[in-house]
Design an enzyme around this catalytic site. Sequence first.
Site, PDB file in Angstrom:
ATOM      1  CG  HIS A 175       3.775  -1.011  13.335  1.00 43.81           C
ATOM      2  ND1 HIS A 175       3.791  -0.576  12.046  1.00 43.81           N
ATOM      3  CD2 HIS A 175       4.091   0.078  14.083  1.00 43.81           C
ATOM      4  CE1 HIS A 175       4.085   0.724  12.009  1.00 43.81           C
ATOM      5  NE2 HIS A 175       4.260   1.136  13.232  1.00 43.81           N
ATOM      6  CB  VAL A 188       8.444  -0.644   2.408  1.00 39.83           C
ATOM      7  CG1 VAL A 188       9.245  -1.236   3.541  1.00 39.83           C
ATOM      8  CG2 VAL A 188       6.960  -0.914   2.578  1.00 39.83           C
ATOM      9  CD1 TRP A 217      -0.577  -0.405  12.068  1.00 38.45           C
ATOM     10  CD2 TRP A 217      -0.282   1.448  10.849  1.00 38.45           C
ATOM     11  NE1 TRP A 217       0.272  -0.708  11.035  1.00 38.45           N
ATOM     12  CE2 TRP A 217       0.477   0.410  10.274  1.00 38.45           C
ATOM     13  CE3 TRP A 217      -0.251   2.703  10.238  1.00 38.45           C
ATOM     14  CZ2 TRP A 217       1.249   0.581   9.131  1.00 38.45           C
ATOM     15  CZ3 TRP A 217       0.522   2.881   9.114  1.00 38.45           C
ATOM     16  CH2 TRP A 217       1.261   1.829   8.562  1.00 38.45           C
ATOM     17  CD  GLN A 244       3.308  -6.423  13.696  1.00 37.30           C
ATOM     18  OE1 GLN A 244       4.176  -5.574  13.899  1.00 37.30           O
ATOM     19  NE2 GLN A 244       2.321  -6.249  12.844  1.00 37.30           N
TER      20      GLN A 244
END
Length: 338
Positions: free
Chosen positions: A169, A252, A150, A209
């Site tokens: 994000h 994740v 990012w 997003q």
Amino acid sequence: MDWEKISSEAKIELLQVTDLLSLEKWRISYLGRKSALALFLRQLKDLPLEEKKIQGPLSNKVRQSWEKMYQEKNDDLKNNQIVSDSWDHTVPVKSALNGHLHPLTLMAEKVVSVFEKMGFEIVEGPEVEDDYHNFEALNVPANHPARDMWDTFWIKSDEKEKNLLLRTHTSPDQIRYMETHQPPFRILVPGRAYRHEATDATHEMQFYQIEGLVVSEDITLANFKNIIEESVRHIFKKDFKIIFRPDYFPFVSPGVEVDISCFKCRGKGCRLCSNTGWIEVMGAGMVHEKVLTNVGYEKGRYQGFAFGLGLERYAMIQYGIDEIRLFESADLRFLKQF
Ligand code: DAH
């Protein structure tokens, strides 16, 4: 006929006339074919000769004086045209340019409504974020190589330790929500994100997003797959081919990338899909245990999945647009099509 009385009534009425439309009404009632004067003039020939000699010139004089009054008033109104008086209802006009919703708004409303029906609560978070929520709490500590994923717009601020930035994000809103809520929950966070990077047909510096987060005691990747497949079917009303493939995101484990078959080449491979036949529409995965403990949840108790979908990508698929930069171009030739 008492022409004097009628004349004075006509004068009073004419004084009250302030626009061409009521002037025309006045004309019809005093000088029109069915007016008292016109009827009288028509019957003149049937009068006895003596009577005719008197009434003829008299009524003609009345007519002339009324025509003069009418003419003067008409000139008067036309010379001092007040805009509203001169409004001609019969002139064709150019149709007005009506405002309408931006394609991204339409798309966001569609996505939000589908997820709302699936029981998701809609929440929002700040666009100016701090390092902790945007990175640290999401298992991206300082100097972690994943930060390169990012490119960040940092904000100059006096509060050095806070390290403000434009969120790269919508994932920090997972943290913000979990800090103040206990599972089970399903949330959806639509919002704008920023990246300090070069633009091309599928990348913008600012974009939207929609983040999703579902946490409970018994959530699995199968639930995620099902929710995404169902939502895509309801959003696009088409049977798109979707694939889930492994990907890496620090927050994740396992991480997943979701692709939809390219609408432009129908999977054959083109510039838009970098010859892969697929367009990446979201990153996702099972929420990393580190993230769950960072917000204070009891270790091992909860599981969940998260996803972050690219709204522009969805809109490009929905409307067949092959250039992301059109959305922020303010080009009316583009915008008028929606
Ligand atoms: N935040 C990621 C990005 O912008 C996308 C993403 C990946 C969101 C995985 C998630 C996730 O919620 O679980 O690149």
